[in-house]
Motif scaffolding. Structure first.
Motif, PDB file in Angstrom:
ATOM      1  N   PRO A 111       7.843 -16.853  12.205  1.00  0.00           N
ATOM      2  CA  PRO A 111       8.075 -15.478  11.753  1.00  0.00           C
ATOM      3  C   PRO A 111       7.089 -15.086  10.649  1.00  0.00           C
ATOM      4  CG  PRO A 111       9.939 -16.903  11.194  1.00  0.00           C
ATOM      5  CD  PRO A 111       9.026 -17.702  12.049  1.00  0.00           C
ATOM      6  N   GLN A 112       6.728 -16.000   9.784  1.00  0.00           N
ATOM      7  CA  GLN A 112       5.641 -15.724   8.865  1.00  0.00           C
ATOM      8  C   GLN A 112       4.803 -16.980   8.649  1.00  0.00           C
ATOM      9  OE1 GLN A 112       7.055 -14.283   5.183  1.00  0.00           O
ATOM     10  NE2 GLN A 112       9.055 -15.143   5.403  1.00  0.00           N
TER      11      GLN A 112
ATOM     12  N   PHE B 124      -7.933  -6.336  -2.694  1.00  0.00           N
ATOM     13  CA  PHE B 124      -6.784  -5.984  -1.859  1.00  0.00           C
ATOM     14  C   PHE B 124      -7.248  -5.237  -0.613  1.00  0.00           C
ATOM     15  CE2 PHE B 124      -3.232  -2.964  -0.975  1.00  0.00           C
ATOM     16  CZ  PHE B 124      -2.316  -3.900  -0.554  1.00  0.00           C
TER      17      PHE B 124
ATOM     18  N   LEU C 295      -6.847  -6.286   3.220  1.00  0.00           N
ATOM     19  CA  LEU C 295      -6.138  -5.350   4.089  1.00  0.00           C
ATOM     20  C   LEU C 295      -6.982  -5.010   5.313  1.00  0.00           C
ATOM     21  CD1 LEU C 295      -3.530  -3.723   4.151  1.00  0.00           C
ATOM     22  CD2 LEU C 295      -4.679  -1.919   2.890  1.00  0.00           C
TER      23      LEU C 295
ATOM     24  N   GLU D  14      -6.875  -7.827   7.784  1.00  0.00           N
ATOM     25  CA  GLU D  14      -5.589  -8.073   8.447  1.00  0.00           C
ATOM     26  C   GLU D  14      -5.160  -6.918   9.331  1.00  0.00           C
ATOM     27  OE1 GLU D  14      -2.481  -9.904   6.558  1.00  0.00           O
ATOM     28  OE2 GLU D  14      -3.723 -11.188   5.302  1.00  0.00           O
ATOM     29  N   ALA D  15      -5.400  -5.710   8.903  1.00  0.00           N
ATOM     30  CA  ALA D  15      -4.953  -4.547   9.670  1.00  0.00           C
ATOM     31  C   ALA D  15      -5.881  -3.382   9.373  1.00  0.00           C
ATOM     32  CB  ALA D  15      -3.507  -4.197   9.300  1.00  0.00           C
TER      33      ALA D  15
ATOM     34  N   ALA E  68      -4.334   0.077   9.167  1.00  0.00           N
ATOM     35  CA  ALA E  68      -3.529   0.269   7.967  1.00  0.00           C
ATOM     36  C   ALA E  68      -4.442   0.459   6.761  1.00  0.00           C
ATOM     37  CB  ALA E  68      -2.607  -0.932   7.754  1.00  0.00           C
TER      38      ALA E  68
ATOM     39  N   GLY F 297       0.634  -2.611  11.758  1.00  0.00           N
ATOM     40  CA  GLY F 297      -0.788  -2.432  11.961  1.00  0.00           C
ATOM     41  C   GLY F 297      -1.302  -1.082  11.502  1.00  0.00           C
TER      42      GLY F 297
ATOM     43  N   ALA G  95       2.007  -0.465   8.133  1.00  0.00           N
ATOM     44  CA  ALA G  95       2.148  -1.700   7.367  1.00  0.00           C
ATOM     45  C   ALA G  95       1.224  -2.762   7.940  1.00  0.00           C
ATOM     46  CB  ALA G  95       3.597  -2.177   7.424  1.00  0.00           C
ATOM     47  N   ALA G  96       0.781  -3.676   7.080  1.00  0.00           N
ATOM     48  CA  ALA G  96      -0.032  -4.812   7.529  1.00  0.00           C
ATOM     49  C   ALA G  96       0.915  -5.950   7.884  1.00  0.00           C
ATOM     50  CB  ALA G  96      -1.002  -5.240   6.437  1.00  0.00           C
ATOM     51  N   PRO G  97       0.918  -6.386   9.154  1.00  0.00           N
ATOM     52  CA  PRO G  97       1.949  -7.317   9.633  1.00  0.00           C
ATOM     53  C   PRO G  97       2.073  -8.602   8.823  1.00  0.00           C
ATOM     54  CG  PRO G  97       0.599  -6.540  11.457  1.00  0.00           C
ATOM     55  CD  PRO G  97      -0.026  -6.020  10.220  1.00  0.00           C
ATOM     56  N   ASP G  98       0.939  -9.224   8.471  1.00  0.00           N
ATOM     57  CA  ASP G  98       1.010 -10.533   7.829  1.00  0.00           C
ATOM     58  C   ASP G  98       1.107 -10.455   6.314  1.00  0.00           C
ATOM     59  OD1 ASP G  98       1.057 -12.153  10.063  1.00  0.00           O
ATOM     60  OD2 ASP G  98      -1.100 -11.982  10.347  1.00  0.00           O
ATOM     61  N   MET G  99       1.109  -9.255   5.778  1.00  0.00           N
ATOM     62  CA  MET G  99       1.215  -9.148   4.330  1.00  0.00           C
ATOM     63  C   MET G  99       2.672  -8.995   3.927  1.00  0.00           C
ATOM     64  SD  MET G  99      -1.978  -6.889   3.050  1.00  0.00           S
ATOM     65  CE  MET G  99      -3.509  -7.698   2.622  1.00  0.00           C
TER      66      MET G  99
ATOM     67  N   GLU H 254       3.041  -6.471  -1.018  1.00  0.00           N
ATOM     68  CA  GLU H 254       1.681  -5.996  -0.748  1.00  0.00           C
ATOM     69  C   GLU H 254       1.706  -4.703   0.050  1.00  0.00           C
ATOM     70  OE1 GLU H 254      -1.137  -9.849  -0.400  1.00  0.00           O
ATOM     71  OE2 GLU H 254       0.649  -9.908   0.828  1.00  0.00           O
TER      72      GLU H 254
ATOM     73  N   GLY I 269       9.000 -10.892  -0.828  1.00  0.00           N
ATOM     74  CA  GLY I 269       7.911 -11.829  -0.537  1.00  0.00           C
ATOM     75  C   GLY I 269       7.732 -12.069   0.956  1.00  0.00           C
ATOM     76  N   ASN I 270       8.645 -11.558   1.785  1.00  0.00           N
ATOM     77  CA  ASN I 270       8.556 -11.817   3.228  1.00  0.00           C
ATOM     78  C   ASN I 270       7.514 -10.938   3.900  1.00  0.00           C
ATOM     79  OD1 ASN I 270      11.108 -13.128   2.510  1.00  0.00           O
ATOM     80  ND2 ASN I 270      11.273 -13.370   4.728  1.00  0.00           N
ATOM     81  N   ALA I 271       6.905 -11.494   4.944  1.00  0.00           N
ATOM     82  CA  ALA I 271       5.870 -10.756   5.669  1.00  0.00           C
ATOM     83  C   ALA I 271       6.500  -9.588   6.423  1.00  0.00           C
ATOM     84  CB  ALA I 271       5.155 -11.682   6.646  1.00  0.00           C
TER      85      ALA I 271
ATOM     86  N   ARG J 208       5.909  -8.533   9.295  1.00  0.00           N
ATOM     87  CA  ARG J 208       6.198  -8.771  10.709  1.00  0.00           C
ATOM     88  C   ARG J 208       7.493  -9.536  10.922  1.00  0.00           C
ATOM     89  NH1 ARG J 208       2.004 -13.470  11.615  1.00  0.00           N
ATOM     90  NH2 ARG J 208       3.459 -15.201  11.753  1.00  0.00           N
ATOM     91  N   SER J 209       8.051 -10.144   9.839  1.00  0.00           N
ATOM     92  CA  SER J 209       9.303 -10.875   9.991  1.00  0.00           C
ATOM     93  C   SER J 209      10.503  -9.929  10.028  1.00  0.00           C
ATOM     94  CB  SER J 209       9.464 -11.897   8.869  1.00  0.00           C
ATOM     95  OG  SER J 209       9.715 -11.246   7.642  1.00  0.00           O
TER      96      SER J 209
END
Lengths: 360, 505
Positions: free
Chosen positions: A8-9, A227, A231, A234-235, A238, B340, B343-347, B351, B393-395, B397-398
């Motif tokens: 999930p992460q 940042f 960013l 990653e996207a 975005a 995407g 929001a940035a999925p893995d951030m 963030e 703190g969770n991504a 995408r979770s």
């Protein structure tokens, strides 16, 4: 059967564990390779990883670690910024050459005048030279949408020709009895990038690498530019939504990488190498790509990876001379490092799951 | 009562970490339209995938037309007489209708014969379609007809349709319903997945409601109110968003003859869009997907630039400004695509809070970022919008779609916008979260913000907007007060250029 399952992460533990596992796997696979070549694998591994640091001749090899590590780290830090944003500068080797030429050129211009200001001017010229060389692919990408991978790579070969032309022509030592290559900057005190502490290998390039690591770390974690770089990588969509100007980012990332590579070239030509010559460049610009990825594109990781890579270079040379291992085997060993890292990297985003049941 | 075509007994399917279906049983009878209702993640898709042979159940059994039925793959399901129309079409734009249909067949006949059969089927069921037209030129409704005809050529006994109306105008929906009724009259059973309750009440004979993978109830939709259906789906009592009477202020956002080229080859350029939104007003913009919605949001967020005068905030030209400058003056946006784009999925959520909040929330000073403050901002969004996550703190995408949507809408709402533009604010969000988001938008308007809601959900637009306009091929219809509109008029506004005629049979 084994199955990969997306986490999930991303796993924080694996981000740091992956390079360690990769190094261990490289030692095992590399050891097997050396054994097949008829060498004692344990001795070979010890020669590469242990002897440069702790053998009786280590006093000779240890400074080499800094001398070889510094340019790798300096270049890799610059590359990592672009790589994080998905901007692929493959031409650091060329930027390194051009930085050396402009830096040395400024120094040679002042010869034989002495002055404290000469070296700082050379530093600036080196950075500017690298920056300018990297800005060519950047501008072409922004203006015409060209691929920066191809343009930056091809400019390496242009830079190599430029280097040959300079060492045979404009910068050739007038007192060199016709041999190609410039005056030796080591014999020109105002332009010499001397060791700061004798016998330590510590020259201004090492200081610059250290500053670059800290600078990159602060920028990536604390500054809006860092940042935006992360960013964008990653996207990208975005990032545009957040307000990042992609063209500006291309110019900044390529420019910064070029400037750092140019600096590395300048410190090398005025220090350890001493002079502009046809075979001045030894591939730091390409090896730095491996260093950047081995260090997870993270400044601290890159510092460690740069030192590790320098270690395999030095250890590899020792192994070649002492054990008679072929150079290709050493290169393969270094390549394995990146290969295993990329393979183990899967574990950051996926986990292995054993399933006994047939999957429908 | 007619005999069941398909009986499902105790179907169970578990994935690592989730039970998608647990002991689901029901019958689909010959000639009925059977609705399968449930929120996102209730297990509707998994269930139909098991029926269509895409997924193998862990437990349970099915009988189809009286014989045991356990398809190993979709081909077996099709051979038995089960056909499915997917939500996302699998058509090649460059080929014509007949070629596309032929590609899906095991043993296609000659193209001329196939074209004849396509014509025949399309006329019988009131779905006019020229077999030699290129699919790329067809509207979404017409593409769906290709998929339906492809299924009908197999002469199915059970037709599964996954959210077929999400891409259709109300008129197109009406045509589709007539076709489906004709099919049921011939004895075909239809399993109809949707979460549009009014539609189900109008069309379906029976409804099975799933919640968290379990069957909650089977009922007759015509005898049940939409509210009761919704509450069965959600399992709690729903609150209808309340709108308080409010005075409208000055014009906050004004577009005059906004024309922007779409950056994408398959996008839809905006052509002369003009509108004005006042402080405290909610403007709803409807339209079938792909008619300029993304481009309009981009032109407002600053991702797409236009001539300065085409977009004005409180009279100031802003068309040439970038996203940051527009945020500075209070024009905030929330795009449709959560992962995407918004929001940035893995951030992490922290963030992602920084992503648009850096300026207005003071998370940045002279380029340096204040992560402690950003974390506080993320926590505030999580608390106020009831975002279900272990922490900031969770991504991104979770998070589930609905929770992330609450986060990205909340992020903009909490920045006190002067003008807020949202695209598909409740797309893929469960009913209670959708109600919370709509309420937040109405509250914002009550506080004097001008709100523009771009959505394909007409019920949503009718519920919250004061005035309504529709986008069609990049043009905006006349904007009219919502209170004087009915669904049919809205359909005509949306239909614009691509009205579809009904074949007369």
């Amino acid at each position: 059967m084994l199955k990969l399952e997306k986490r999930p992460q991303p796993s924080k533990a694996w981000v740091w564990l992956a390079p360690v596992v990769a190094v261990i796997a490289t030692m095992i696979a590399g050891g097997a390779l050396f054994a097949l070549l008829g060498k004692d694998p344990l001795v070979a591994i010890r020669t590469i990883f242990w002897d440069p640091l702790f053998s009786e001749f280590a006093f000779f090899y240890r400074p080499q670690l800094l001398v070889k590590g510094a340019p790798l780290i300096l270049i890799a830090i610059g590359l990592s910024l672009g790589f994080r944003a998905g901007i692929w500068n493959i031409g650091a080797e060329g930027q390194y050459i051009v930085g050396a030429l402009t830096g040395a050129g400024v120094g040679l211009m002042f010869y034989p005048m002495e002055g404290w200001f000469i070296f700082p001017l050379m530093v600036m010229a080196g950075a500017l030279g690298g920056w300018a060389w990297a800005t060519i692919p950047a501008v072409l990408k922004v203006k015409f949408g060209t691929n920066e991978i191809l343009v930056s790579l091809m400019l390496v070969y242009v830079a190599e020709q430029l280097l040959a032309s300079m060492s045979l022509g404009l910068m050739k030592n007038p007192e060199g009895f016709g041999f190609p290559g410039s005056r030796n900057l080591q014999q020109y005190p105002s332009a010499h990038n001397a060791e700061l502490i004798a016998g330590s290998g510590m020259h201004w390039g090492v200081v610059a690498a250290l500053i670059a690591v800290i600078f990159a770390y602060v920028m990536l974690t604390r500054h809006i530019l860092g940042f935006h770089i992360r960013l964008t990588g990653e996207a990208p969509r975005a990032a545009r939504f957040a307000g990042v100007n992609p063209a500006r980012l291309v110019l900044i990332c390529l420019g910064l990488a070029g400037a750092l590579a140019g600096l590395a070239g300048m410190f090398e030509v005025s220090g350890p190498a001493g002079r502009v010559s046809i075979d001045f460049n030894v591939g730091y610009g390409f090896t730095a790509i491996i260093v950047a990825f081995l260090g997870r594109l993270h400044p601290l990781g890159i510092a460690l990876a740069g030192l590790l890579m320098a270690l395999t270079y030095i250890g590899g040379e020792i192994a070649q001379s002492r054990l008679g291992l072929p150079a290709a085997a050493i290169q393969m060993f270094q390549g394995m490092l990146l290969f295993f890292l990329l393979a183990v990297d899967v574990m950051t985003n996926y986990r292995l799951r054993l399933t006994w049941r047939e999957v429908a | 009562m007619t005999a069941p075509v398909l009986s499902i007994h105790g179907l169970t399917k578990a994935y690592p970490g989730v039970v998608a279906n647990s002991d689901v049983s029901f019958d689909v009878r010959q000639g009925e339209v059977h609705a399968l209702l449930g929120e996102n993640g209730a297990g509707k898709s998994t269930l139909v995938k098991m029926i269509y042979g895409l997924v193998k159940p862990d437990h349970g059994s099915m009988t189809f037309q009286g014989t045991p039925y356990a398809p190993a793959e979709p081909r077996a399901a099709r051979a038995a007489g089960v056909a499915m129309v997917f939500q996302h079409f699998s058509l090649f734009d460059a080929l014509n209708v007949a070629e596309n249909v032929a590609l899906g067949m095991e043993d296609p006949p000659r193209l001329a014969d196939l074209a004849g059969r396509i014509r025949e089927v399309s006329e019988t069921y009131g779905l006019p379609l020229d077999p030699f037209r290129t699919v790329g030129d067809l509207s979404a409704g017409e593409r769906q007809r290709v998929e339906i005809i492809r299924c009908l050529l197999q002469d199915p006994r059970l037709l599964i349709m996954d959210e077929p109306t999400s891409v259709l105008t109300p008129q197109e929906v009406e045509i589709l319903f007539q076709t489906l009724r004709k099919l049921t009259a011939e004895g075909v059973a239809i399993l109809y997945i949707s979460h549009k309750l009014e539609e189900i009440r109008a069309l379906c004979d029976t409804a099975t409601i799933l919640r968290l993978g379990k069957k909650v109830a089977t009922c007759t939709p015509a005898d049940t109110t939409a509210r009761q259906l919704a509450e069965m789906m959600v399992g709690t009592v729903l609150h209808t968003p309340e709108r308080s009477g409010r005075a409208l202020g000055d014009v906050a956002l004004e577009l005059s003859e906004l024309s922007v080229r779409s950056p994408s080859a398959f996008g839809c350029s905006l052509k002369g869009v003009s509108l004005a939104v006042r402080q405290g007003e909610v403007l709803g913009l409807g339209g079938v997907a792909g008619n300029g919605q993304d481009e309009l949001l981009g032109a407002l967020s600053g991702e797409l630039r236009s001539a300065p005068d085409m977009v004005r905030m409180h009279g100031t030209p802003v068309g040439a400004l970038g996203p940051m400058e527009r945020r500075r003056i209070g024009l905030l946006c929330a795009p449709e695509e959560r992962l995407g784009h918004a929001a940035a999925p893995d951030m992490s959520l922290t963030e992602n809070a920084m992503l648009t909040g850096s300026l207005r929330e003071g998370l940045e000073r002279r380029g340096f970022l204040d992560w402690t403050k950003a974390k506080g901002f993320a926590e505030a969004i999580i608390a106020r919008f009831d975002v279900r996550t272990p922490g900031p703190g969770n991504a991104a995408r979770s998070l589930s779609g609905g929770n992330l949507q609450k986060f990205v809408i909340g992020r903009e709402v909490m920045q006190r916008p002067e003008v807020l533009v949202v695209n598909q604010p409740t797309w893929g969000v469960d009913a209670s979260a959708a109600a919370a988001i709509r309420q937040a938008l109405l509250d914002l308007a009550a506080g004097g913000t001008a709100v523009v809601v771009i959505s394909q959900d007409l019920d949503e637009l009718m519920e919250i907007s004061d005035r309504f306009g529709a986008l069609n091929e990049g043009r905006l219809s006349r904007i009219r007060p919502t209170s004087e509109l009915n669904i049919e008029e809205i359909g005509l506004m949306m239909g614009g250029a691509h009205d579809m005629e009904v074949a007369h049979v």
